[in-house]
Design a protein around this motif. Structure first.
Motif, short mmCIF file in Angstrom:
data_model
loop_
_atom_site.label_atom_id
_atom_site.label_comp_id
_atom_site.label_asym_id
_atom_site.label_seq_id
_atom_site.Cartn_x
_atom_site.Cartn_y
_atom_site.Cartn_z
N GLU A 34 0.83 -1.20 0.00
CA GLU A 34 0.00 0.00 0.00
C GLU A 34 0.86 1.26 0.00
N ASP A 35 0.40 2.28 -0.73
CA ASP A 35 1.07 3.57 -0.73
C ASP A 35 0.02 4.67 -0.63
N ALA A 36 0.48 5.91 -0.59
CA ALA A 36 -0.43 7.07 -0.51
C ALA A 36 -0.28 7.93 -1.76
N ASN A 37 0.06 7.32 -2.87
CA ASN A 37 0.33 8.05 -4.10
C ASN A 37 -0.92 8.32 -4.92
N SER A 38 -0.74 9.04 -6.00
CA SER A 38 -1.84 9.26 -6.93
C SER A 38 -2.26 7.93 -7.52
N PRO A 39 -3.55 7.78 -7.85
CA PRO A 39 -4.02 6.50 -8.37
C PRO A 39 -3.31 6.09 -9.66
N ILE A 40 -3.10 4.80 -9.82
CA ILE A 40 -2.58 4.29 -11.08
C ILE A 40 -3.65 4.54 -12.15
N PRO A 41 -3.29 5.14 -13.28
CA PRO A 41 -4.30 5.42 -14.32
C PRO A 41 -5.07 4.16 -14.71
N VAL A 83 -2.30 -10.91 -9.75
CA VAL A 83 -2.09 -9.58 -9.18
C VAL A 83 -3.39 -8.79 -9.28
N LEU A 84 -3.75 -8.10 -8.22
CA LEU A 84 -4.91 -7.22 -8.22
C LEU A 84 -4.44 -5.81 -7.89
N PHE A 85 -5.07 -4.83 -8.53
CA PHE A 85 -4.75 -3.42 -8.28
C PHE A 85 -6.02 -2.74 -7.76
N GLU A 86 -5.89 -2.07 -6.63
CA GLU A 86 -7.04 -1.43 -6.01
C GLU A 86 -6.70 0.02 -5.64
N SER A 87 -7.75 0.84 -5.56
CA SER A 87 -7.61 2.20 -5.03
C SER A 87 -8.07 2.18 -3.58
N ARG A 88 -7.26 2.71 -2.70
CA ARG A 88 -7.60 2.71 -1.27
C ARG A 88 -8.62 3.78 -0.96
N ASP A 89 -9.53 3.48 -0.03
CA ASP A 89 -10.55 4.45 0.37
C ASP A 89 -9.90 5.70 0.98
N SER A 90 -8.78 5.51 1.66
CA SER A 90 -8.09 6.62 2.30
C SER A 90 -7.16 7.36 1.35
N GLY A 91 -7.11 6.91 0.10
CA GLY A 91 -6.21 7.51 -0.88
C GLY A 91 -4.99 6.64 -1.10
N GLY A 92 -4.52 6.61 -2.33
CA GLY A 92 -3.36 5.78 -2.64
C GLY A 92 -3.76 4.49 -3.32
N ASN A 93 -2.76 3.64 -3.51
CA ASN A 93 -2.95 2.38 -4.24
C ASN A 93 -2.64 1.19 -3.36
#
Length: 352
Positions: free
Chosen positions: A279-286, A324-334
């Motif tokens: 998990e990170d707090a970065n901008s969402p992966i496009p 592999v799964l890619f998700e957007s975190r509710d708190s922001g980040g990926n």
């Protein structure tokens, strides 16, 4: 649940290299299966008779039990079915299978004849070729065009020395070309050598080894690891490639001077497989980049990661029977989730 009208398979079918089964189209139950299907799915015929379709389907893929039942019904009504399915073996490994379904005989409306072929190697080779063509057609061409453009500016310039901006661009684009070549080599290595040099290790230990290496390369990063429950997995270089790309992406795409990367290890709540969640707090992966992973014909550029880093994660983990799964975190980040088949504790290892 057995159906008298469906009958059983002939013993001679156990000599085939293709999995064969009789299904009750109304219930979705397996009536009988040959030895090859038992080998492909990792279950005995007796076990398959007791399982629902969902239990040997990769439930994180867009394949549903209801869709499989719908295919059975169509075949029972006289419309043969042919499709590719993502199956989950008894040991948790994911494989690609090609399925053919046809009505067993006109008078047996409930009974369908199912043929199954393991096409994992073929599927991987086909889509790897599509990926490499995409890389050659877009990524390499785009980077080379930028370098050529900068070189032409230098040749046309009146100053004796090229500007720092042009030098920086040429250097960075050259590095990207090198990264793309490395990523392609990693994918090829993962797929062609997926069964070699595999060792069984603690998932948390394997994660710490990669995290320590990435931490040494990025000393300002704060990489935190937590283990919810001990899990054992089979790993090789492909695992290290995938996890290293996931961690490095989280670090280099952060706007913070001291980026925080949180890695959690434990069983997946939905599948029971070993889950490594980064998990990170970065901008969402496009979204278009994620879509390109599963649709090789998509022609969007891959600006996120090191050229084709997301592809490395996907291919390397899938070479180990995972996904592999890619998700957007509710708190922001990926959140990047590496899901791998869980393994038993080695016999030679004891726990406290």
């Amino acid at each position: 649940m057995s159906s008298p009208e469906c009958g059983t398979l002939s013993p001679v079918l156990d000599t085939l290299h293709t999995g064969v089964a009789i299904y009750d189209a109304a219930s979705g139950a397996v009536i009988d299966a040959n030895a090859r299907l038992e080998e492909i799915l990792g279950y005995s015929s007796d076990q398959l008779r007791e399982l629902s379709v969902a239990e040997y389907t990769a439930n994180t893929y867009p394949h549903t039990e209801s869709e499989f039942h719908n295919r059975l019904s169509k075949a029972a009504n006289g419309s043969p079915q042919q499709f590719v399915w993502r199956a989950k073996r008894a040991d948790g490994e994911l494989i690609w299978i090609q399925v053919f379904i046809s009505r067993q005989r006109p008078t047996a409306d409930r009974c369908v004849h199912v043929e199954v072929r393991d096409i994992t190697r073929h599927y991987d080779a086909h889509h790897r070729a599509e990926l490499f063509w995409r890389v050659l057609r877009h990524n390499l061409r785009n980077e080379a065009a930028i370098i050529i453009g900068c070189a032409e500016q230098v040749m046309k310039g009146t100053e004796s020395e090229p500007s720092e901006e042009i030098i920086s661009t040429i250097r960075s684009r050259g590095e990207k070309l090198g990264n793309i070549a490395t990523s392609v080599k990693q994918i090829e290595h993962a797929v062609t050598d997926s069964q070699t040099n595999v060792v069984r290790v603690s998932a948390a230990s394997a994660v710490r080894d990669v995290a320590d290496r990435m931490g040494a390369e990025h000393p300002d990063a704060d990489i935190r690891i937590s283990e919810r429950k001990p899990m054992w997995i089979d790993v090789n270089d492909a695992f290290e490639y995938a996890l290293a790309h996931a961690v490095e992406n989280a670090i280099v795409h952060s706007d913070d001077e001291a980026p925080v990367v949180e890695i959690t290890v434990g069983p997946s709540p939905n599948t029971g497989r070993a889950e490594i969640r980064i998990e990170d707090a970065n901008s969402p992966i496009p979204p278009e980049e994620i879509a390109a992973l599963f649709s090789p014909t998509v022609t969007t550029s891959t600006s996120h990661g090191s050229g084709i880093g997301l592809f490395v994660m996907k291919w390397c983990v899938e070479s180990l029977g995972g996904e592999v799964l890619f998700e957007s975190r509710d708190s922001g980040g990926n959140a990047v989730c590496l899901l791998l088949p869980p393994k038993q504790l080695p016999d030679s290892t004891t726990t406290d």
